[in-house]
Scaffold this active site. Structure first.
Site, PDB file in Angstrom:
ATOM      1  N   TRP A 242       0.822  -1.214   0.000  1.00 25.24           N
ATOM      2  CA  TRP A 242       0.000   0.000   0.000  1.00 25.24           C
ATOM      3  C   TRP A 242       0.855   1.263   0.000  1.00 25.24           C
ATOM      4  O   TRP A 242       0.558   2.230  -0.703  1.00 25.24           O
ATOM      5  CB  TRP A 242      -1.004  -0.003   1.157  1.00 25.24           C
ATOM      6  CG  TRP A 242      -2.162  -0.920   0.867  1.00 25.24           C
ATOM      7  CD1 TRP A 242      -2.480  -2.072   1.532  1.00 25.24           C
ATOM      8  CD2 TRP A 242      -3.137  -0.788  -0.189  1.00 25.24           C
ATOM      9  NE1 TRP A 242      -3.586  -2.656   0.960  1.00 25.24           N
ATOM     10  CE2 TRP A 242      -4.009  -1.896  -0.086  1.00 25.24           C
ATOM     11  CE3 TRP A 242      -3.351   0.149  -1.198  1.00 25.24           C
ATOM     12  CZ2 TRP A 242      -5.094  -2.092  -0.965  1.00 25.24           C
ATOM     13  CZ3 TRP A 242      -4.416  -0.037  -2.076  1.00 25.24           C
ATOM     14  CH2 TRP A 242      -5.266  -1.144  -1.957  1.00 25.24           C
TER      15      TRP A 242
ATOM     16  N   LYS B  99     -12.335  -1.854   6.508  1.00 26.53           N
ATOM     17  CA  LYS B  99     -11.612  -2.831   7.330  1.00 26.53           C
ATOM     18  C   LYS B  99     -12.134  -2.811   8.766  1.00 26.53           C
ATOM     19  O   LYS B  99     -12.639  -3.806   9.239  1.00 26.53           O
ATOM     20  CB  LYS B  99     -10.103  -2.556   7.304  1.00 26.53           C
ATOM     21  CG  LYS B  99      -9.391  -3.075   6.071  1.00 26.53           C
ATOM     22  CD  LYS B  99      -9.444  -2.161   4.883  1.00 26.53           C
ATOM     23  CE  LYS B  99      -8.861  -2.771   3.638  1.00 26.53           C
ATOM     24  NZ  LYS B  99      -8.089  -1.825   2.838  1.00 26.53           N
TER      25      LYS B  99
ATOM     26  N   ASP C  60      -1.584   6.403   6.682  1.00 30.05           N
ATOM     27  CA  ASP C  60      -2.692   5.633   6.096  1.00 30.05           C
ATOM     28  C   ASP C  60      -3.020   4.513   7.078  1.00 30.05           C
ATOM     29  O   ASP C  60      -2.373   3.473   7.089  1.00 30.05           O
ATOM     30  CB  ASP C  60      -2.264   5.062   4.736  1.00 30.05           C
ATOM     31  CG  ASP C  60      -3.305   4.101   4.162  1.00 30.05           C
ATOM     32  OD1 ASP C  60      -4.379   3.924   4.771  1.00 30.05           O
ATOM     33  OD2 ASP C  60      -3.022   3.528   3.084  1.00 30.05           O
TER      34      ASP C  60
END
Ligand SMILES: *Cc1c(COP(=O)(O)O)cnc(C)c1O
Length: 360
Positions: free
Chosen positions: A102, A196, A172
């Site tokens: 990511w 999530k 993040d």
């Protein structure tokens, strides 16, 4: 009704209590005679729900008053662009810690807008560790430092907050937010896609220190400008009302369970158990350096990968779903976010032991 044990990396499991509340609310929400999906976002009922969600998440994370809390559509990925566009002019340098799939994507996007320095990169060992801070090559005048506290795909997590000497730290937190308490005052911007640990896909929680709201560039679209969301209470245009409402229910649920200290204890216990089971066996292994292992995403491989599909098919039959590893990593991955219970982890460990006994 039969619910499975869901180990999905995202969109991920939601608490059953929240799902039941949604079901009860759908036909006649809040005495309106309508569902929450059918009311104006500017009406009193929704405005109150939206404000309560903000208050509850502020309480959960102890967000200081000099931070704005925003609800933005577009997913975490949109902030891969919004962060550089809002915090850095075109000639400014920005620092990124590249520690997994990511953060690598965040780097690729930010490179399009500013001078980007990869201050640390663990790609040399396949993103299985966090390079020690003594080896980071931070710039002297960076507009910000960006990192990904939990790498969802690689299962690598920072168990410390980077020191940046006053340079705003941007995180993040998509796959770790609400898993434990955090010291928000250490961050300039925190962003986290909901699917999530917060709620359904379609909304992103953003926490921005107010002095960072003024955009570094004037030529960016208003819907990509943090300040415009802050000034309109995230109602610049129609927000994803259903996702916002569900996020609020999840926040309420977490408060009811005792807040993030309780979640931290549970999450640590779940992760410790699962890693202990993996480490105790020669049949399974986890490639991540032990002090950087994620509490939320646990990748593991079978010593004999020819058994992968048998393992997954058997797991599915035992009611353990979504254990297939990310296509870029292979093997298995168990995502054990807040809503995945300790019972689910116990059931997985039991299945792993039985599978090893039969096939080892
Ligand atoms: C899932 C995830 C993303 C992508 O989120 P989208 O909402 O699909 O844009 C980004 N970063 C991390 C750490 C993630 O886990």
């Amino acid at each position: 009704m039969s619910r499975v044990y869901n180990f999905s990396a995202g969109p991920a499991a939601l608490p059953l209590e929240v799902l039941e509340r949604i079901r009860a609310d759908i036909p006649d929400w809040n005495g309106t005679g309508m569902s929450v999906m059918e009311v104006s976002h500017r009406g009193k009922a929704f405005m109150e729900t939206a404000a309560r969600a903000e208050k509850d998440v502020r309480d959960l994370l102890s967000v200081p008053d000099d931070y704005s809390v925003l609800f933005v559509q577009g997913g975490a990925t949109m902030h891969f662009s919004m962060v550089p566009l809002n915090l850095a002019g075109g000639t400014q340098t920005v620092d990124y810690l590249q520690t997994g799939s990511w953060s690598k994507k965040a780097v690729a996007e930010a490179r399009r807008y500013c001078k980007l320095n990869v201050a640390a990169d663990s790609g040399d060992r396949n993103y299985t560790y966090i390079p020690p801070p003594s080896e980071w090559r931070l710039s002297r005048n960076a507009a910000y430092v960006h990192y990904t506290p939990n790498e969802t795909i690689d299962g690598v997590e920072f168990h410390f907050i980077p020191q940046t000497d006053g340079v705003p730290l941007v995180a993040d937190m998509s796959s770790t937010i609400l898993s434990r308490p955090i010291d928000v005052s250490r961050f300039g911007i925190i962003y986290a896609g909901a699917q999530k640990n917060i709620g359904p896909a379609g909304i992103t929680l953003v926490i921005v220190r107010k002095d960072l709201l003024e955009p570094a560039r004037k030529d960016i679209p208003s819907l990509l400008t943090y300040k415009i969301y802050a000034e309109s209470d995230s109602m610049t245009n129609t927000p994803p009302t259903f996702a916002w409402y569900v996020a609020g229910l999840v926040f309420e649920h977490l408060k009811g369970l005792g807040g993030l200290d309780v979640m931290a204890q549970r999450n640590k216990r779940k992760a410790d158990k699962l890693y202990a089971a993996i480490d105790a066996s020669d049949f399974y292994s986890n490639p991540v350096q032990p002090d950087c292992r994620s509490w939320m995403n646990v990748p593991f491989v079978l010593t004999n990968p020819a058994l992968d599909s048998t393992f997954l098919a058997g797991a599915e039959q035992a009611g353990l779903t979504n254990l297939k590893g990310h296509r870029s990593v292979g093997g298995m991955r168990a995502s054990i976010y807040n809503a995945t219970s300790e019972d689910a982890v116990d059931a997985l460990i039991q299945y792993m032991r039985e599978f090893e006994r039969k096939n080892g």
